[in-house]
Design an enzyme around this catalytic site. Sequence first.
Site, PDB file in Angstrom:
ATOM      1  N   ARG A  72     -16.326   7.728  10.471  1.00 47.02           N
ATOM      2  CA  ARG A  72     -17.562   8.153  11.141  1.00 47.02           C
ATOM      3  C   ARG A  72     -18.402   8.774  10.018  1.00 47.02           C
ATOM      4  NH1 ARG A  72     -16.004   7.630  16.630  1.00 47.02           N
ATOM      5  NH2 ARG A  72     -13.862   8.220  17.045  1.00 47.02           N
ATOM      6  N   ASP A 127     -12.480   2.638  24.586  1.00 40.55           N
ATOM      7  CA  ASP A 127     -13.107   3.307  25.741  1.00 40.55           C
ATOM      8  C   ASP A 127     -13.730   2.338  26.749  1.00 40.55           C
ATOM      9  OD1 ASP A 127     -12.404   5.660  24.594  1.00 40.55           O
ATOM     10  OD2 ASP A 127     -14.415   6.267  23.998  1.00 40.55           O
ATOM     11  N   LYS A 213       7.715  13.499  48.606  1.00 41.15           N
ATOM     12  CA  LYS A 213       7.600  12.587  47.453  1.00 41.15           C
ATOM     13  C   LYS A 213       8.429  13.107  46.285  1.00 41.15           C
ATOM     14  CE  LYS A 213       4.595   9.834  46.360  1.00 41.15           C
ATOM     15  NZ  LYS A 213       3.518   8.983  45.906  1.00 41.15           N
TER      16      LYS A 213
HETATM   17  O1  F6P Z   1     -14.118   6.202  20.886  1.00 43.81           O
HETATM   18  C1  F6P Z   1     -12.759   6.021  20.939  1.00 43.81           C
HETATM   19  C2  F6P Z   1     -12.053   7.353  21.015  1.00 43.81           C
HETATM   20  O2  F6P Z   1     -10.677   7.100  20.895  1.00 43.81           O
HETATM   21  C3  F6P Z   1     -12.342   8.208  22.242  1.00 43.81           C
HETATM   22  O3  F6P Z   1     -11.627   7.825  23.389  1.00 43.81           O
HETATM   23  C4  F6P Z   1     -11.948   9.573  21.751  1.00 43.81           C
HETATM   24  O4  F6P Z   1     -12.621  10.560  22.496  1.00 43.81           O
HETATM   25  C5  F6P Z   1     -12.403   9.548  20.325  1.00 43.81           C
HETATM   26  O5  F6P Z   1     -12.423   8.185  19.929  1.00 43.81           O
HETATM   27  C6  F6P Z   1     -11.541  10.340  19.368  1.00 43.81           C
HETATM   28  O6  F6P Z   1     -12.135  10.320  18.133  1.00 43.81           O
HETATM   29  P1  F6P Z   1     -11.421  10.733  16.780  1.00 43.81           P
HETATM   30  O7  F6P Z   1     -10.416   9.681  16.428  1.00 43.81           O
HETATM   31  O8  F6P Z   1     -12.514  10.824  15.796  1.00 43.81           O
HETATM   32  O9  F6P Z   1     -10.719  12.039  17.051  1.00 43.81           O
END
Ligand code: F6P
Length: 322
Positions: A72, A127, A213
Site C-alpha cells: 500500500r 472482500d 442446542k
Molecule cells: O482488502 C482486503 C483486506 O484483507 C481486508 O479484508 C482487511 O480489512 C484488510 O485487507 C487488511 O489489510 P492489511 O493486510 O493491510 O492489514
Amino acid sequence: MKRVAVLTSGGDAPGMNAAIRSVVRCGVSKGWDMYGVRKGYAGLISGNIQQLGTRDVGGILNKGGTILGSARCEEFKTEEGRLKAIRGLSQMGIDALVVIGGNGSQTGSYLLSELGFPVVGIASTIDNDLTGTEMTIGVDTALNIALEAIDRLKVTASSHQRAFLIEVMGRKCGYIALMAGIAGGAEYILLPEVETDPEEVAESLRLAYEHGKAHAIIVVAEGAKYNAEALTNYFEKHKDRLGFKIRATILGHVQRGGDPGAFDRILASRFGNGAIEAIDRGEFGVLVGLNKGKITTTPLKDIVGGTKQISQEMVELARKLD
Ligand code: F6P
C-alpha cells in the site's frame, strides 16, 4: 508490438499469481513484450520493473500470494508520485499497465488513467467489495478457508456446549461474513452494512441454549460495529443469562494466505485474458470483471469510491435459516 507491464497492489488475494501468469502468457501469445512491476505502485515509482517471459510465470498457478509482491503506497496517492511513475513507464517504452487489485488499487489506476496513461484494472480482493464485477479474484478461496474454520470450531463448540464468535475479514463489506455464515449454519451474522442490536444477539443465544442446542456460531465481519471484541465485552456483562460459555476466534490474514481453488484460478485466467484483449482493442481506463457469467469491462470512473451493496436476498435468507 506492444510493451505491457503488470502489477499487484493492496491486500494480496489467492489467484493473483494465476492472473499475473495469464496476463503475461496472453500478452506473449500476441507477440508483445511483458513486464512485471515489483511491490505494486511503490515499484512503479522506483522503477523496479523487469521483463517477464512465459517461463518466468511457470509453477505459480496453484500458489497463493503474489510473486510480484504487493504494497500500500502513500507516495502514489500524491500527483507528484503518479507523474514520477508515468515518467518511469514512458522511459522504458511501456505502452500500457495492468493493475491487479481491489478498491484502493483501482482508485490508483483510475488516477493514472486520468493523467493520460493507458491502464486496465483486474478486480482482485478477498472482500468482493468492488462494483463492476459480481466476483473478485480471491474471495471464493478466502470464503472456503473461513468455512473450514467455522466447521472445525463447530465441532469443538458442540463438545463443550459453547458459543463461538468468529470474526472474518471485511472492513466495509460483509460479503465473506454473510456467505460464510450461511454456508456454515451460523445462528447470527453481523455485517458492517446492517446495524445490529447486541441485545438481539444475546437473546438469540439465550433461546438457542434454552432449546438445547449443542453449540451456537456467530459470524462477525471485522468492520461490523459490534466486532468480536465489542461483542465479547458486551456478552461479558450479560454472561449470567446467556447459557452458553463464549469463545472468540479472529481469523484475520489466515483467510488471505491460502492457495487458490479452481474457481479463483479460472476466474483469474479469464480476467488476465480479458485485460489483454481490452488493451488490444485500445480500451483503457476500465476494470475487467465478471457479470452474468461473462467477462466485461466497466469504466474505472464508474467504480471508484463505490462499495458493492450486500445482497438483501441473502440477508433475508440468512435470517430464515438461523
Ligand atoms: O482488502 C482486503 C483486506 O484483507 C481486508 O479484508 C482487511 O480489512 C484488510 O485487507 C487488511 O489489510 P492489511 O493486510 O493491510 O492489514
